[in-house]
Design an enzyme around this catalytic site. Structure first.
Site, PDB file in Angstrom:
ATOM      1  N   ASN A   1       0.829  -1.208   0.000  1.00 44.38           N
ATOM      2  CA  ASN A   1       0.000   0.000   0.000  1.00 44.38           C
ATOM      3  C   ASN A   1       0.859   1.253   0.000  1.00 44.38           C
ATOM      4  O   ASN A   1       1.981   1.240   0.515  1.00 44.38           O
ATOM      5  CB  ASN A   1      -0.939   0.015   1.225  1.00 44.38           C
ATOM      6  CG  ASN A   1      -1.868  -1.190   1.228  1.00 44.38           C
ATOM      7  OD1 ASN A   1      -2.122  -1.779   0.167  1.00 44.38           O
ATOM      8  ND2 ASN A   1      -2.345  -1.584   2.385  1.00 44.38           N
TER       9      ASN A   1
ATOM     10  N   ASP B   1      -0.519   4.171   1.118  1.00 40.39           N
ATOM     11  CA  ASP B   1      -1.350   5.142   1.855  1.00 40.39           C
ATOM     12  C   ASP B   1      -0.789   5.552   3.213  1.00 40.39           C
ATOM     13  O   ASP B   1      -1.407   6.343   3.925  1.00 40.39           O
ATOM     14  CB  ASP B   1      -2.775   4.564   2.023  1.00 40.39           C
ATOM     15  CG  ASP B   1      -2.772   3.202   2.748  1.00 40.39           C
ATOM     16  OD1 ASP B   1      -3.666   2.376   2.466  1.00 40.39           O
ATOM     17  OD2 ASP B   1      -1.868   2.968   3.584  1.00 40.39           O
TER      18      ASP B   1
ATOM     19  N   HIS C   1       5.912  -0.544  -2.627  1.00 35.62           N
ATOM     20  CA  HIS C   1       5.450   0.174  -3.826  1.00 35.62           C
ATOM     21  C   HIS C   1       5.441   1.689  -3.645  1.00 35.62           C
ATOM     22  O   HIS C   1       4.742   2.388  -4.362  1.00 35.62           O
ATOM     23  CB  HIS C   1       4.048  -0.316  -4.223  1.00 35.62           C
ATOM     24  CG  HIS C   1       4.048  -1.745  -4.677  1.00 35.62           C
ATOM     25  ND1 HIS C   1       2.907  -2.513  -4.725  1.00 35.62           N
ATOM     26  CD2 HIS C   1       5.060  -2.555  -5.084  1.00 35.62           C
ATOM     27  CE1 HIS C   1       3.221  -3.733  -5.156  1.00 35.62           C
ATOM     28  NE2 HIS C   1       4.520  -3.782  -5.374  1.00 35.62           N
TER      29      HIS C   1
ATOM     30  N   CYS D   1      15.504  16.109 -11.906  1.00 40.60           N
ATOM     31  CA  CYS D   1      16.568  16.317 -10.896  1.00 40.60           C
ATOM     32  C   CYS D   1      16.282  15.572  -9.598  1.00 40.60           C
ATOM     33  O   CYS D   1      17.026  15.682  -8.629  1.00 40.60           O
ATOM     34  CB  CYS D   1      16.709  17.824 -10.610  1.00 40.60           C
ATOM     35  SG  CYS D   1      15.332  18.484  -9.670  1.00 40.60           S
TER      36      CYS D   1
ATOM     37  N   CYS E   1       8.780  21.118 -11.728  1.00 34.31           N
ATOM     38  CA  CYS E   1       9.852  21.455 -10.780  1.00 34.31           C
ATOM     39  C   CYS E   1      10.450  22.792 -11.199  1.00 34.31           C
ATOM     40  O   CYS E   1      10.289  23.222 -12.355  1.00 34.31           O
ATOM     41  CB  CYS E   1      10.888  20.332 -10.866  1.00 34.31           C
ATOM     42  SG  CYS E   1      12.422  20.659 -10.024  1.00 34.31           S
TER      43      CYS E   1
ATOM     44  N   ASN F   1      -8.453 -12.617   4.604  1.00 27.55           N
ATOM     45  CA  ASN F   1      -9.062 -11.995   3.432  1.00 27.55           C
ATOM     46  C   ASN F   1     -10.569 -12.250   3.491  1.00 27.55           C
ATOM     47  O   ASN F   1     -10.999 -13.199   4.129  1.00 27.55           O
ATOM     48  CB  ASN F   1      -8.460 -12.628   2.160  1.00 27.55           C
ATOM     49  CG  ASN F   1      -8.657 -11.746   0.945  1.00 27.55           C
ATOM     50  OD1 ASN F   1      -9.772 -11.305   0.671  1.00 27.55           O
ATOM     51  ND2 ASN F   1      -7.583 -11.452   0.230  1.00 27.55           N
TER      52      ASN F   1
HETATM   53  C1  BV8 Z   1       8.509  -5.233 -11.971  1.00 22.44           C
HETATM   54  C2  BV8 Z   1       1.724   1.372  -6.942  1.00 22.44           C
HETATM   55  C3  BV8 Z   1      10.057  -5.433 -13.639  1.00 22.44           C
HETATM   56  C4  BV8 Z   1       1.118   2.337  -7.865  1.00 22.44           C
HETATM   57  C5  BV8 Z   1       1.393  -0.887  -7.813  1.00 22.44           C
HETATM   58  C6  BV8 Z   1       3.199  -7.856 -18.001  1.00 22.44           C
HETATM   59  C7  BV8 Z   1       3.448  -6.530 -18.346  1.00 22.44           C
HETATM   60  C8  BV8 Z   1       4.091  -5.647 -17.465  1.00 22.44           C
HETATM   61  C9  BV8 Z   1       4.508  -6.096 -16.216  1.00 22.44           C
HETATM   62  C10 BV8 Z   1       4.250  -7.415 -15.887  1.00 22.44           C
HETATM   63  C11 BV8 Z   1       3.600  -8.291 -16.770  1.00 22.44           C
HETATM   64  N1  BV8 Z   1       3.481  -9.503 -16.144  1.00 22.44           N
HETATM   65  C12 BV8 Z   1       4.030  -9.419 -14.906  1.00 22.44           C
HETATM   66  C13 BV8 Z   1       4.517  -8.172 -14.751  1.00 22.44           C
HETATM   67  C14 BV8 Z   1       5.186  -7.667 -13.568  1.00 22.44           C
HETATM   68  C15 BV8 Z   1       4.220  -6.737 -12.850  1.00 22.44           C
HETATM   69  C16 BV8 Z   1       3.047  -7.553 -12.352  1.00 22.44           C
HETATM   70  O1  BV8 Z   1       3.183  -8.298 -11.398  1.00 22.44           O
HETATM   71  N2  BV8 Z   1       1.877  -7.401 -13.018  1.00 22.44           N
HETATM   72  C17 BV8 Z   1       0.714  -8.183 -12.601  1.00 22.44           C
HETATM   73  C18 BV8 Z   1      -0.537  -7.287 -12.602  1.00 22.44           C
HETATM   74  C19 BV8 Z   1       0.568  -9.365 -13.534  1.00 22.44           C
HETATM   75  N3  BV8 Z   1       4.968  -6.189 -11.759  1.00 22.44           N
HETATM   76  C20 BV8 Z   1       5.659  -5.047 -11.952  1.00 22.44           C
HETATM   77  O2  BV8 Z   1       5.646  -4.405 -12.977  1.00 22.44           O
HETATM   78  C21 BV8 Z   1       6.535  -4.643 -10.779  1.00 22.44           C
HETATM   79  N4  BV8 Z   1       7.835  -4.326 -11.280  1.00 22.44           N
HETATM   80  O3  BV8 Z   1       8.155  -6.367 -12.135  1.00 22.44           O
HETATM   81  O4  BV8 Z   1       9.626  -4.714 -12.493  1.00 22.44           O
HETATM   82  C22 BV8 Z   1      11.492  -5.226 -13.728  1.00 22.44           C
HETATM   83  C23 BV8 Z   1      12.332  -6.298 -13.465  1.00 22.44           C
HETATM   84  C24 BV8 Z   1      13.681  -6.123 -13.609  1.00 22.44           C
HETATM   85  C25 BV8 Z   1      14.161  -4.856 -13.989  1.00 22.44           C
HETATM   86  C26 BV8 Z   1      13.287  -3.791 -14.216  1.00 22.44           C
HETATM   87  C27 BV8 Z   1      11.953  -3.951 -14.082  1.00 22.44           C
HETATM   88  C28 BV8 Z   1       5.977  -3.378 -10.118  1.00 22.44           C
HETATM   89  C29 BV8 Z   1       4.626  -3.680  -9.515  1.00 22.44           C
HETATM   90  C30 BV8 Z   1       4.173  -2.483  -8.684  1.00 22.44           C
HETATM   91  C31 BV8 Z   1       2.987  -1.858  -9.374  1.00 22.44           C
HETATM   92  N5  BV8 Z   1       2.482  -0.792  -8.512  1.00 22.44           N
HETATM   93  N6  BV8 Z   1       0.977   0.142  -7.040  1.00 22.44           N
HETATM   94  C32 BV8 Z   1      -0.223   2.770  -7.364  1.00 22.44           C
HETATM   95  O5  BV8 Z   1      -0.654   2.340  -6.265  1.00 22.44           O
HETATM   96  O6  BV8 Z   1      -0.835   3.565  -8.074  1.00 22.44           O
HETATM   97  S1  BV8 Z   1       0.519  -2.323  -7.822  1.00 22.44           S
HETATM   98  C33 BV8 Z   1      -0.973  -2.193  -7.030  1.00 22.44           C
HETATM   99  O7  BV8 Z   1      -1.436  -3.557  -6.898  1.00 22.44           O
HETATM  100  C34 BV8 Z   1      -0.923  -1.680  -5.591  1.00 22.44           C
HETATM  101  O8  BV8 Z   1       0.377  -1.495  -5.080  1.00 22.44           O
HETATM  102  C35 BV8 Z   1      -1.573  -2.818  -4.817  1.00 22.44           C
HETATM  103  O9  BV8 Z   1      -1.175  -2.864  -3.538  1.00 22.44           O
HETATM  104  C36 BV8 Z   1      -1.059  -3.956  -5.608  1.00 22.44           C
HETATM  105  C37 BV8 Z   1      -1.605  -5.305  -5.319  1.00 22.44           C
HETATM  106  O10 BV8 Z   1      -2.988  -5.215  -5.217  1.00 22.44           O
HETATM  107  P1  BV8 Z   1      -3.608  -5.574  -3.764  1.00 22.44           P
HETATM  108  O11 BV8 Z   1      -2.937  -4.724  -2.742  1.00 22.44           O
HETATM  109  O12 BV8 Z   1      -3.556  -7.042  -3.574  1.00 22.44           O
HETATM  110  O13 BV8 Z   1      -5.075  -5.036  -3.905  1.00 22.44           O
HETATM  111  P2  BV8 Z   1      -6.273  -5.748  -4.662  1.00 22.44           P
HETATM  112  O14 BV8 Z   1      -7.355  -4.742  -4.833  1.00 22.44           O
HETATM  113  O15 BV8 Z   1      -5.731  -6.485  -5.861  1.00 22.44           O
HETATM  114  O16 BV8 Z   1      -6.769  -6.865  -3.641  1.00 22.44           O
HETATM  115  C38 BV8 Z   1      -7.384  -6.453  -2.435  1.00 22.44           C
HETATM  116  C39 BV8 Z   1      -7.623  -7.716  -1.651  1.00 22.44           C
HETATM  117  O17 BV8 Z   1      -8.171  -7.361  -0.385  1.00 22.44           O
HETATM  118  C40 BV8 Z   1      -8.627  -8.651  -2.316  1.00 22.44           C
HETATM  119  O18 BV8 Z   1      -8.130  -9.977  -2.258  1.00 22.44           O
HETATM  120  C41 BV8 Z   1      -9.890  -8.508  -1.447  1.00 22.44           C
HETATM  121  O19 BV8 Z   1     -10.612  -9.725  -1.362  1.00 22.44           O
HETATM  122  C42 BV8 Z   1      -9.281  -8.165  -0.108  1.00 22.44           C
HETATM  123  N7  BV8 Z   1     -10.134  -7.378   0.790  1.00 22.44           N
HETATM  124  C43 BV8 Z   1     -11.008  -6.393   0.457  1.00 22.44           C
HETATM  125  N8  BV8 Z   1     -11.561  -5.877   1.598  1.00 22.44           N
HETATM  126  C44 BV8 Z   1     -10.990  -6.542   2.636  1.00 22.44           C
HETATM  127  C45 BV8 Z   1     -10.085  -7.499   2.137  1.00 22.44           C
HETATM  128  N9  BV8 Z   1      -9.377  -8.313   2.947  1.00 22.44           N
HETATM  129  C46 BV8 Z   1      -9.558  -8.196   4.273  1.00 22.44           C
HETATM  130  N10 BV8 Z   1     -10.411  -7.303   4.833  1.00 22.44           N
HETATM  131  C47 BV8 Z   1     -11.139  -6.462   4.052  1.00 22.44           C
HETATM  132  N11 BV8 Z   1     -11.986  -5.583   4.623  1.00 22.44           N
HETATM  133 ZN    ZN Z   2      13.754  19.194 -11.100  1.00 21.12          ZN
END
Ligand code: BV8
Ligand code: ZN
Length: 243
Positions: A100, A102, A117, A128, A146, A211
């Protein structure tokens, strides 16, 4: 609700790691990414949470983050965050590894928090790298510039971007050291973060999922607690630590 095994492990565990996702903040009013009213419903990650989208349409991407910054500015931690902050006092090593952005764990009083993240309250210039905390930038709907002329972006990890090395390394080490590893409120689909439960399990941790529904992770977890984290975690605190 909790197994005897989990209760006895928690009573004597030195090292605990808690991996959290958007679900732990849902009860604070932060929309999740993949739920019904999930953020990604209106937008797909490819459209907004990546650098190319930002360069192609900086005002649109900035607008989306400005909307999320405003939500996050008005919300507060919920009982789930507070329960984790209190649990930290009972263990020698207790780490929160969050996806998260937040900042709610720190605001709830958690001390050891690894942000895989980034953090939406921080921003920096893409040229810069000068830092701009939210209050510094007029949250105008146009992307801020900037003083050097560069575009200012939110300090979050976009798709295709590397995770901050120090946070990832510390999070991975905490997962490897954990005797009990919790995965709370995450759909476990975003990598490399989603590999942490496997890393913990391989290193011998007892893996517990919290979850409201089963996920990709449930199959490998040692214990799956279905319910809201804001209800389950305070109960866990009372059952395992207060009695
Ligand atoms: C990397 C920040 C590479 C921004 C986020 C194809 C194309 C491009 C990339 C990829 C690809 N295939 C795989 C990848 C890699 C990619 C990836 O994993 N993609 C996925 C979607 C397939 N990963 C990346 O790109 C990462 N970087 O791999 O770099 C690299 C390698 C070498 C050298 C250079 C580069 C970077 C990933 C980070 C992306 N940024 N967020 C922003 O927030 O705006 S991701 C985003 O999803 C958030 O961070 C979030 O936290 C994260 C995961 O989601 P969740 O937190 O799980 O949230 P979600 O809504 O999905 O689920 C909520 C859950 O809570 C549910 O299960 C629900 O049931 C439950 N829930 C709901 N209410 C409750 C509850 N549980 C309990 N109590 C409740 N009340
Ligand atoms: Zn700057």
């Amino acid at each position: 609700m909790f197994s005897e095994q989990l209760i006895s492990k928690l009573k004597k565990a030195e090292s605990i790691a808690v991996f959290t996702g958007a679900g732990i903040s849902a009860e604070s009013g932060v929309p999740t990414f993949r739920g019904e009213n999930g953020l990604w419903k209106k937008f797909r990650p490819e459209e907004l949470a990546n650098f190319d989208a930002f360069m192609r349409n900086p005002d649109l991407v900035w607008e989306w983050y400005r909307y999320r910054k405003k939500i996050i500015a008005d919300i507060k931690p919920n009982p789930g965050h507070y329960a984790l902050a209190e649990m930290e006092n009972y263990h020698k090593n207790f780490a929160i590894i969050t996806q998260n952005v937040d900042n709610l764990h720190r605001r709830a009083g958690s001390k050891t928090v690894y942000e895989l993240h980034g953090n939406i309250e921080r921003n920096y210039c893409i040229d810069c790298r000068k830092n701009f905390p939210n209050e510094k930038i007029l949250l105008s709907d146009k992307v801020p510039h900037c003083i050097c002329g560069g575009l200012v972006r939110p300090d979050v990890v976009w798709f295709g971007e590397m995770l901050p090395e120090d946070q990832w390394n510390a999070g991975e080490a905490a997962a490897e050291r954990a005797e009990v590893f919790f995965a709370v409120g995450t759909s476990a689909v975003v990598y490399p973060a989603a590999s942490l439960p496997q890393i913990a399990k391989r290193a011998g941790a007892y893996v517990v999922e919290v979850n409201i529904e089963r996920t990709e992770l449930s199959y490998d977890a040692d214990e799956v607690l279905i319910g809201k984290s804001g209800e389950i975690l305070p109960k866990l605190l009372d059952t395992c630590y207060k009695k």
